[in-house]
Design a protein around this motif. Structure first.
Motif, PDB file in Angstrom:
ATOM      1  N   LYS A   1       9.307 -23.064 -19.893  1.00 56.53           N
ATOM      2  CA  LYS A   1       9.776 -24.359 -20.386  1.00 56.53           C
ATOM      3  C   LYS A   1       9.057 -24.747 -21.671  1.00 56.53           C
ATOM      4  N   ALA A   2       7.761 -24.517 -21.713  1.00 54.26           N
ATOM      5  CA  ALA A   2       6.992 -24.860 -22.903  1.00 54.26           C
ATOM      6  C   ALA A   2       7.391 -23.986 -24.088  1.00 54.26           C
ATOM      7  N   LYS A   3       7.621 -22.729 -23.837  1.00 54.25           N
ATOM      8  CA  LYS A   3       7.951 -21.787 -24.914  1.00 54.25           C
ATOM      9  C   LYS A   3       9.305 -22.091 -25.533  1.00 54.25           C
ATOM     10  N   HIS A   4      10.282 -22.432 -24.704  1.00 58.38           N
ATOM     11  CA  HIS A   4      11.651 -22.630 -25.197  1.00 58.38           C
ATOM     12  C   HIS A   4      12.024 -24.101 -25.369  1.00 58.38           C
ATOM     13  N   GLY A   5      11.111 -25.006 -25.032  1.00 56.58           N
ATOM     14  CA  GLY A   5      11.374 -26.425 -25.223  1.00 56.58           C
ATOM     15  C   GLY A   5      12.494 -26.957 -24.345  1.00 56.58           C
ATOM     16  N   VAL A   6      12.535 -26.528 -23.095  1.00 54.27           N
ATOM     17  CA  VAL A   6      13.559 -26.987 -22.161  1.00 54.27           C
ATOM     18  C   VAL A   6      12.894 -27.718 -21.004  1.00 54.27           C
ATOM     19  N   GLN A   7      13.689 -28.561 -20.328  1.00 60.78           N
ATOM     20  CA  GLN A   7      13.164 -29.362 -19.222  1.00 60.78           C
ATOM     21  C   GLN A   7      13.495 -28.783 -17.854  1.00 60.78           C
ATOM     22  N   THR A   8      14.527 -27.956 -17.800  1.00 60.66           N
ATOM     23  CA  THR A   8      14.999 -27.464 -16.498  1.00 60.66           C
ATOM     24  C   THR A   8      15.346 -25.985 -16.551  1.00 60.66           C
ATOM     25  N   THR A   9      15.452 -25.391 -15.397  1.00 64.38           N
ATOM     26  CA  THR A   9      16.023 -24.055 -15.226  1.00 64.38           C
ATOM     27  C   THR A   9      17.113 -24.173 -14.159  1.00 64.38           C
ATOM     28  N   PRO A  10      18.084 -23.286 -14.166  1.00 61.09           N
ATOM     29  CA  PRO A  10      18.193 -22.052 -14.941  1.00 61.09           C
ATOM     30  C   PRO A  10      18.545 -22.311 -16.402  1.00 61.09           C
ATOM     31  N   GLN A  11      18.364 -21.264 -17.208  1.00 60.58           N
ATOM     32  CA  GLN A  11      18.784 -21.270 -18.600  1.00 60.58           C
ATOM     33  C   GLN A  11      19.522 -19.967 -18.888  1.00 60.58           C
ATOM     34  N   VAL A  12      20.601 -20.096 -19.659  1.00 65.00           N
ATOM     35  CA  VAL A  12      21.479 -18.948 -19.914  1.00 65.00           C
ATOM     36  C   VAL A  12      21.639 -18.728 -21.411  1.00 65.00           C
ATOM     37  N   TRP A  13      21.626 -17.465 -21.809  1.00 66.35           N
ATOM     38  CA  TRP A  13      21.939 -17.073 -23.180  1.00 66.35           C
ATOM     39  C   TRP A  13      23.212 -16.232 -23.189  1.00 66.35           C
ATOM     40  N   ILE A  14      24.117 -16.521 -24.112  1.00 64.27           N
ATOM     41  CA  ILE A  14      25.345 -15.742 -24.306  1.00 64.27           C
ATOM     42  C   ILE A  14      25.542 -15.530 -25.804  1.00 64.27           C
ATOM     43  N   GLU A  15      25.845 -14.298 -26.172  1.00 66.63           N
ATOM     44  CA  GLU A  15      26.139 -13.961 -27.576  1.00 66.63           C
ATOM     45  C   GLU A  15      25.047 -14.456 -28.522  1.00 66.63           C
ATOM     46  N   GLY A  16      23.810 -14.260 -28.105  1.00 70.98           N
ATOM     47  CA  GLY A  16      22.677 -14.583 -28.961  1.00 70.98           C
ATOM     48  C   GLY A  16      22.317 -16.046 -29.038  1.00 70.98           C
ATOM     49  N   GLU A  17      22.968 -16.898 -28.253  1.00 66.68           N
ATOM     50  CA  GLU A  17      22.686 -18.325 -28.287  1.00 66.68           C
ATOM     51  C   GLU A  17      22.399 -18.857 -26.892  1.00 66.68           C
ATOM     52  N   ARG A  18      21.484 -19.833 -26.828  1.00 64.99           N
ATOM     53  CA  ARG A  18      21.205 -20.454 -25.540  1.00 64.99           C
ATOM     54  C   ARG A  18      22.312 -21.448 -25.215  1.00 64.99           C
ATOM     55  N   VAL A  19      22.912 -21.295 -24.037  1.00 66.20           N
ATOM     56  CA  VAL A  19      23.975 -22.193 -23.590  1.00 66.20           C
ATOM     57  C   VAL A  19      23.378 -23.410 -22.900  1.00 66.20           C
ATOM     58  N   GLY A  20      22.369 -23.193 -22.073  1.00 70.82           N
ATOM     59  CA  GLY A  20      21.760 -24.265 -21.293  1.00 70.82           C
ATOM     60  C   GLY A  20      21.771 -23.924 -19.826  1.00 70.82           C
ATOM     61  N   GLY A  21      21.884 -24.971 -18.987  1.00 71.25           N
ATOM     62  CA  GLY A  21      21.874 -24.780 -17.540  1.00 71.25           C
ATOM     63  C   GLY A  21      23.251 -24.501 -16.980  1.00 71.25           C
ATOM     64  N   TYR A  22      23.350 -24.627 -15.648  1.00 76.32           N
ATOM     65  CA  TYR A  22      24.613 -24.284 -14.984  1.00 76.32           C
ATOM     66  C   TYR A  22      25.768 -25.170 -15.414  1.00 76.32           C
ATOM     67  N   THR A  23      25.537 -26.489 -15.505  1.00 68.82           N
ATOM     68  CA  THR A  23      26.635 -27.372 -15.885  1.00 68.82           C
ATOM     69  C   THR A  23      27.091 -27.099 -17.315  1.00 68.82           C
ATOM     70  N   ASP A  24      26.152 -26.794 -18.199  1.00 70.06           N
ATOM     71  CA  ASP A  24      26.515 -26.437 -19.573  1.00 70.06           C
ATOM     72  C   ASP A  24      27.330 -25.150 -19.587  1.00 70.06           C
ATOM     73  N   LEU A  25      26.905 -24.189 -18.777  1.00 70.87           N
ATOM     74  CA  LEU A  25      27.618 -22.915 -18.692  1.00 70.87           C
ATOM     75  C   LEU A  25      29.017 -23.108 -18.137  1.00 70.87           C
ATOM     76  N   ARG A  26      29.126 -23.908 -17.110  1.00 73.58           N
ATOM     77  CA  ARG A  26      30.429 -24.178 -16.499  1.00 73.58           C
ATOM     78  C   ARG A  26      31.378 -24.840 -17.493  1.00 73.58           C
ATOM     79  N   GLU A  27      30.839 -25.762 -18.273  1.00 71.79           N
ATOM     80  CA  GLU A  27      31.663 -26.453 -19.266  1.00 71.79           C
ATOM     81  C   GLU A  27      32.113 -25.497 -20.364  1.00 71.79           C
ATOM     82  N   LYS A  28      31.274 -24.541 -20.718  1.00 68.56           N
ATOM     83  CA  LYS A  28      31.594 -23.600 -21.782  1.00 68.56           C
ATOM     84  C   LYS A  28      32.613 -22.543 -21.347  1.00 68.56           C
ATOM     85  N   LEU A  29      32.466 -22.063 -20.117  1.00 65.88           N
ATOM     86  CA  LEU A  29      33.294 -20.932 -19.678  1.00 65.88           C
ATOM     87  C   LEU A  29      34.559 -21.332 -18.928  1.00 65.88           C
ATOM     88  N   THR A  30      34.668 -22.588 -18.520  1.00 63.34           N
ATOM     89  CA  THR A  30      35.859 -23.032 -17.781  1.00 63.34           C
ATOM     90  C   THR A  30      36.428 -24.275 -18.442  1.00 63.34           C
TER      91      THR A  30
END
Length: 261
Positions: free
Chosen positions: A68-97
């Protein structure tokens, strides 16, 4: 455990570089006392969307805190797709569906009506041996019970949303608090076909006010509101479904009163 799952301590590659093409990088917790459910859902969603998952597990709280300190995030999980950080599960769900946290949807009320219909059919076949006009009555009364229970889950949130459009509640606030109890009780009595002298007038009263309120808010005032029919904090739009619900309740109450005469 999936063969491509690795402990974070075993991984030293940058997630930005590793997340290329159809390979996604997922960091999630798998501590001795906590297996992150959002992380599991994120992996399942990625696989369903055709991604190969570079699954990186945190085994200690220290690893989580360092990440969390290294990547400046408050929560996990964290996902990367195509070289970019998407975020957590809800962010991923919003992006892929096509899901959106604020998107309007009829799904909750459609599921509820489907359950009510199947329950009505089961009652008809089980007790009457066939589907009859009583099936329709049971469908309406069971729907009232289920809708009432949704409101009773959080009466405070329901009352706030209800006050946006109900004409009686806007004049007398306590009505917004008693409405779920009236609807649920009337539905129970109407399902059992008992105390019709009480349940039918009660249902007719709340349904008539509801129908007039919805019609005025949506079709006269042209307001775009969320319906309180499945409880507070729902994204079901106020409109045709809400009006139909009230009209069905009115119709059943009138029929029951007519048969009781």
């Amino acid at each position: 455990m999936p063969k491509d799952t690795r402990d974070v301590a075993e991984v030293n590659t940058d997630p930005v570089e590793a997340a290329t093409g159809k390979t996604a990088v997922l960091y999630r917790m798998a501590l001795p006392d906590h297996l992150c459910p959002s992380g599991q859902k994120a992996r399942w969603l990625l696989e369903r969307q055709g991604y190969e998952v570079d699954d990186r597990l945190f085994r200690t709280r220290a690893e989580v805190d360092a990440f969390k300190a290294k990547h400046g995030v408050q929560t996990t999980p964290q996902v990367w797709i195509e070289g970019e950080r998407v975020g957590g599960y809800t962010d991923l769900r919003e992006k892929l569906t096509d899901w959106g946290p604020k998107a309007t949807t009829y799904r909750p009320v459609l599921y509820l009506f489907a359950v009510a219909a199947l329950t009505a059919v089961a009652l008809s076949i089980g007790f009457l041996g066939a589907i009859t006009w009583q099936t329709l009555g049971w469908f309406i009364s069971v729907s009232m019970i289920l809708l009432g229970m949704q409101k009773l889950r959080d009466v405070e949130s329901f009352s706030t949303m209800f006050l946006n459009y109900d004409l009686l509640a806007r004049r007398w606030v306590p009505y917004a608090y008693v409405y779920p109890f009236i609807e649920t009780a009337a539905g129970i009595l109407m399902t059992g076909m008992i105390l019709t002298w009480l349940s039918a007038p009660a249902a007719l009263f709340i349904a008539t006010i509801g129908a007039v309120s919805v019609f005025k808010a949506v079709y006269i005032d042209k307001r775009e509101l969320k319906c309180a029919c499945v409880g507070g904090n729902s994204n079901v739009p106020l409109g045709f479904v809400s009006l139909t619900e009230n009209l069905m309740m009115m119709g059943m109450a009138i029929v029951m009163l007519w048969l009781a005469v």
